[in-house]
Design a protein around this motif. Structure first.
Motif, PDB file in Angstrom:
ATOM      1  N   SER A  89      14.805  -8.778  35.425  1.00  0.00           N
ATOM      2  CA  SER A  89      14.133  -7.511  35.116  1.00  0.00           C
ATOM      3  C   SER A  89      12.731  -7.482  35.687  1.00  0.00           C
ATOM      4  CB  SER A  89      14.108  -7.205  33.616  1.00  0.00           C
ATOM      5  OG  SER A  89      14.317  -8.314  32.821  1.00  0.00           O
ATOM      6  N   ILE A  90      12.299  -6.260  36.015  1.00  0.00           N
ATOM      7  CA  ILE A  90      11.004  -6.029  36.640  1.00  0.00           C
ATOM      8  C   ILE A  90       9.892  -6.654  35.787  1.00  0.00           C
ATOM      9  CG2 ILE A  90       9.381  -4.242  37.411  1.00  0.00           C
ATOM     10  CD1 ILE A  90      11.829  -4.073  39.078  1.00  0.00           C
ATOM     11  N   GLY A  91       8.972  -7.363  36.466  1.00  0.00           N
ATOM     12  CA  GLY A  91       7.829  -7.970  35.790  1.00  0.00           C
ATOM     13  C   GLY A  91       8.115  -9.331  35.179  1.00  0.00           C
ATOM     14  N   GLN A  92       9.384  -9.728  35.171  1.00  0.00           N
ATOM     15  CA  GLN A  92       9.765 -11.022  34.589  1.00  0.00           C
ATOM     16  C   GLN A  92       9.965 -12.067  35.690  1.00  0.00           C
ATOM     17  OE1 GLN A  92       9.895 -11.619  31.184  1.00  0.00           O
ATOM     18  NE2 GLN A  92       8.954  -9.586  31.268  1.00  0.00           N
ATOM     19  N   PRO A  93       9.723 -13.347  35.370  1.00  0.00           N
ATOM     20  CA  PRO A  93       9.979 -14.392  36.360  1.00  0.00           C
ATOM     21  C   PRO A  93      11.478 -14.435  36.699  1.00  0.00           C
ATOM     22  CG  PRO A  93       8.688 -15.255  34.523  1.00  0.00           C
ATOM     23  CD  PRO A  93       9.145 -13.886  34.132  1.00  0.00           C
ATOM     24  N   VAL A  94      11.774 -14.641  37.959  1.00  0.00           N
ATOM     25  CA  VAL A  94      13.158 -14.808  38.391  1.00  0.00           C
ATOM     26  C   VAL A  94      13.507 -16.279  38.215  1.00  0.00           C
ATOM     27  CG1 VAL A  94      14.730 -14.674  40.369  1.00  0.00           C
ATOM     28  CG2 VAL A  94      12.967 -12.914  40.052  1.00  0.00           C
ATOM     29  N   ALA A  95      14.633 -16.550  37.560  1.00  0.00           N
ATOM     30  CA  ALA A  95      15.046 -17.939  37.334  1.00  0.00           C
ATOM     31  C   ALA A  95      15.191 -18.654  38.674  1.00  0.00           C
ATOM     32  CB  ALA A  95      16.366 -17.967  36.570  1.00  0.00           C
ATOM     33  N   ASP A  96      14.731 -19.892  38.719  1.00  0.00           N
ATOM     34  CA  ASP A  96      14.828 -20.664  39.951  1.00  0.00           C
ATOM     35  C   ASP A  96      16.294 -20.813  40.346  1.00  0.00           C
ATOM     36  OD1 ASP A  96      13.977 -22.112  42.149  1.00  0.00           O
ATOM     37  OD2 ASP A  96      13.916 -24.016  41.066  1.00  0.00           O
ATOM     38  N   PHE A  97      16.529 -20.854  41.631  1.00  0.00           N
ATOM     39  CA  PHE A  97      17.871 -21.101  42.131  1.00  0.00           C
ATOM     40  C   PHE A  97      17.755 -21.930  43.398  1.00  0.00           C
ATOM     41  CE2 PHE A  97      16.531 -17.082  44.073  1.00  0.00           C
ATOM     42  CZ  PHE A  97      16.736 -17.344  45.419  1.00  0.00           C
ATOM     43  N   SER A  98      18.827 -22.582  43.724  1.00  0.00           N
ATOM     44  CA  SER A  98      18.904 -23.342  44.960  1.00  0.00           C
ATOM     45  C   SER A  98      20.199 -22.935  45.635  1.00  0.00           C
ATOM     46  CB  SER A  98      18.904 -24.835  44.627  1.00  0.00           C
ATOM     47  OG  SER A  98      18.950 -25.568  45.817  1.00  0.00           O
ATOM     48  N   ALA A  99      20.130 -22.620  46.925  1.00  0.00           N
ATOM     49  CA  ALA A  99      21.317 -22.137  47.616  1.00  0.00           C
ATOM     50  C   ALA A  99      21.339 -22.632  49.055  1.00  0.00           C
ATOM     51  CB  ALA A  99      21.327 -20.610  47.590  1.00  0.00           C
ATOM     52  N   GLU A 100      22.538 -22.723  49.599  1.00  0.00           N
ATOM     53  CA  GLU A 100      22.726 -23.134  50.979  1.00  0.00           C
ATOM     54  C   GLU A 100      22.590 -21.913  51.882  1.00  0.00           C
ATOM     55  OE1 GLU A 100      26.104 -25.405  53.704  1.00  0.00           O
ATOM     56  OE2 GLU A 100      26.685 -24.541  51.777  1.00  0.00           O
ATOM     57  N   ALA A 101      21.852 -22.090  52.976  1.00  0.00           N
ATOM     58  CA  ALA A 101      21.646 -20.985  53.907  1.00  0.00           C
ATOM     59  C   ALA A 101      21.909 -21.456  55.333  1.00  0.00           C
ATOM     60  CB  ALA A 101      20.224 -20.446  53.772  1.00  0.00           C
ATOM     61  N   THR A 102      21.917 -20.481  56.245  1.00  0.00           N
ATOM     62  CA  THR A 102      22.137 -20.785  57.654  1.00  0.00           C
ATOM     63  C   THR A 102      21.066 -21.734  58.183  1.00  0.00           C
ATOM     64  OG1 THR A 102      20.989 -18.689  58.070  1.00  0.00           O
ATOM     65  CG2 THR A 102      23.389 -18.665  58.259  1.00  0.00           C
ATOM     66  N   ASN A 103      21.359 -22.331  59.331  1.00  0.00           N
ATOM     67  CA  ASN A 103      20.411 -23.225  59.985  1.00  0.00           C
ATOM     68  C   ASN A 103      20.180 -24.495  59.170  1.00  0.00           C
ATOM     69  OD1 ASN A 103      19.007 -23.505  62.356  1.00  0.00           O
ATOM     70  ND2 ASN A 103      17.083 -22.762  61.512  1.00  0.00           N
ATOM     71  N   ASP A 104      21.215 -24.898  58.389  1.00  0.00           N
ATOM     72  CA  ASP A 104      21.125 -26.098  57.529  1.00  0.00           C
ATOM     73  C   ASP A 104      19.929 -26.050  56.596  1.00  0.00           C
ATOM     74  OD1 ASP A 104      23.400 -27.536  58.105  1.00  0.00           O
ATOM     75  OD2 ASP A 104      22.524 -28.469  59.894  1.00  0.00           O
ATOM     76  N   THR A 105      19.646 -24.872  56.067  1.00  0.00           N
ATOM     77  CA  THR A 105      18.503 -24.669  55.198  1.00  0.00           C
ATOM     78  C   THR A 105      18.951 -24.661  53.739  1.00  0.00           C
ATOM     79  OG1 THR A 105      17.647 -23.183  56.900  1.00  0.00           O
ATOM     80  CG2 THR A 105      16.519 -23.148  54.790  1.00  0.00           C
ATOM     81  N   ALA A 106      18.179 -25.319  52.895  1.00  0.00           N
ATOM     82  CA  ALA A 106      18.382 -25.188  51.452  1.00  0.00           C
ATOM     83  C   ALA A 106      17.248 -24.305  50.948  1.00  0.00           C
ATOM     84  CB  ALA A 106      18.343 -26.542  50.767  1.00  0.00           C
ATOM     85  N   VAL A 107      17.603 -23.230  50.261  1.00  0.00           N
ATOM     86  CA  VAL A 107      16.598 -22.293  49.772  1.00  0.00           C
ATOM     87  C   VAL A 107      16.455 -22.477  48.265  1.00  0.00           C
ATOM     88  CG1 VAL A 107      16.002 -19.860  49.498  1.00  0.00           C
ATOM     89  CG2 VAL A 107      17.187 -20.621  51.563  1.00  0.00           C
ATOM     90  N   ALA A 108      15.247 -22.810  47.832  1.00  0.00           N
ATOM     91  CA  ALA A 108      14.956 -22.916  46.404  1.00  0.00           C
ATOM     92  C   ALA A 108      13.783 -21.983  46.114  1.00  0.00           C
ATOM     93  CB  ALA A 108      14.601 -24.345  46.016  1.00  0.00           C
ATOM     94  N   LEU A 109      13.987 -21.062  45.190  1.00  0.00           N
ATOM     95  CA  LEU A 109      12.947 -20.076  44.893  1.00  0.00           C
ATOM     96  C   LEU A 109      11.631 -20.756  44.508  1.00  0.00           C
ATOM     97  CD1 LEU A 109      12.287 -17.076  44.710  1.00  0.00           C
ATOM     98  CD2 LEU A 109      13.014 -17.132  42.325  1.00  0.00           C
ATOM     99  N   SER A 110      11.708 -21.841  43.742  1.00  0.00           N
ATOM    100  CA  SER A 110      10.498 -22.529  43.277  1.00  0.00           C
ATOM    101  C   SER A 110       9.657 -23.064  44.444  1.00  0.00           C
ATOM    102  CB  SER A 110      10.868 -23.674  42.338  1.00  0.00           C
ATOM    103  OG  SER A 110      11.747 -24.576  42.992  1.00  0.00           O
ATOM    104  N   GLN A 111      10.275 -23.288  45.600  1.00  0.00           N
ATOM    105  CA  GLN A 111       9.532 -23.804  46.759  1.00  0.00           C
ATOM    106  C   GLN A 111       8.917 -22.690  47.600  1.00  0.00           C
ATOM    107  OE1 GLN A 111      12.453 -26.266  48.717  1.00  0.00           O
ATOM    108  NE2 GLN A 111      12.163 -27.944  47.271  1.00  0.00           N
ATOM    109  N   LEU A 112       9.150 -21.440  47.192  1.00  0.00           N
ATOM    110  CA  LEU A 112       8.645 -20.300  47.971  1.00  0.00           C
ATOM    111  C   LEU A 112       7.429 -19.647  47.323  1.00  0.00           C
ATOM    112  CD1 LEU A 112      12.112 -18.697  48.803  1.00  0.00           C
ATOM    113  CD2 LEU A 112      10.806 -20.341  50.170  1.00  0.00           C
ATOM    114  N   LYS A 113       6.937 -20.227  46.217  1.00  0.00           N
ATOM    115  CA  LYS A 113       5.772 -19.661  45.532  1.00  0.00           C
ATOM    116  C   LYS A 113       4.617 -19.509  46.513  1.00  0.00           C
ATOM    117  CE  LYS A 113       6.518 -19.734  40.757  1.00  0.00           C
ATOM    118  NZ  LYS A 113       7.850 -20.138  40.614  1.00  0.00           N
ATOM    119  N   GLY A 114       3.848 -18.446  46.332  1.00  0.00           N
ATOM    120  CA  GLY A 114       2.746 -18.178  47.248  1.00  0.00           C
ATOM    121  C   GLY A 114       3.142 -17.192  48.334  1.00  0.00           C
ATOM    122  N   GLN A 115       4.447 -16.949  48.447  1.00  0.00           N
ATOM    123  CA  GLN A 115       4.937 -15.956  49.409  1.00  0.00           C
ATOM    124  C   GLN A 115       5.805 -14.952  48.660  1.00  0.00           C
ATOM    125  OE1 GLN A 115       6.141 -17.858  53.401  1.00  0.00           O
ATOM    126  NE2 GLN A 115       6.474 -19.443  51.893  1.00  0.00           N
TER     127      GLN A 115
END
Length: 159
Positions: free
Chosen positions: A4-30
């Motif tokens: 919901s708007i204004g609330q923290p989004v629960a962290d997640f980790s997912a597999e992405a293209t280019n052998d990338t692992a995407v974790a929301l917690s590692q994207l803070k600041g962007q």
């Protein structure tokens, strides 16, 4: 569990293209745009991805990363990304965990038959990991411009 708007989004980790692992917690600041689309290499999804691709520099200027998400596997994602020259990663969500987190699996009708599928939706997460904006039931024409405008406004507020 939905976001919901204004609330923290629960962290997640997912597999992405280019052998990338995407974790929301590692994207803070962007800021992060996560857009959900029904299927790789279909006309609407190709157009939407192309619109994000063509505006990536402007999203970069607004300190905003872009990720596309569908239930397609990594091979389909890699092919789609390469064929369309997408300059952002695609996240594979075959078990629908991310789709469920953002509540985008909806009952859809195709040729008179009902099935569960991804409702085209986009989410803008601020640099602190909170949901800033959401767009559900998206129509592709003009959508990316609207998301970019929101990303720019959000970036300007946090300067």
């Amino acid at each position: 569990m939905s976001v919901s708007i204004g609330q923290p989004v629960a962290d997640f980790s997912a597999e992405a293209t280019n052998d990338t692992a995407v974790a929301l917690s590692q994207l803070k600041g962007q800021q992060v745009v996560i857009y959900f689309y029904p299927k790789d290499s279909t006309p609407g999804c190709t157009t939407e991805g192309g619109d994000f691709r063509d505006n990536k520099a402007a999203f970069d200027d607004a300190n905003t990363l872009i990720f596309g998400v569908s239930r397609d596997g990594m091979r389909a994602h890699e092919n789609f990304k390469a064929k369309q020259a997408f300059n952002f990663e695609l996240i594979s969500d075959p078990d629908e965990s991310l789709c469920r987190q953002f509540d985008v699996i909806k009952l859809k009708k195709l040729y008179g038959k009902e099935h569960l599928g991804i409702e085209r939706s986009t989410f803008l997460i601020d640099k602190d990991g909170k949901l800033a904006r959401e767009w559900r039931g998206v129509k592709v024409p003009g959508h990316v411009d609207e998301v970019l405008e929101a990303a720019r406004e959000l970036a300007a507020q946090s300067r």
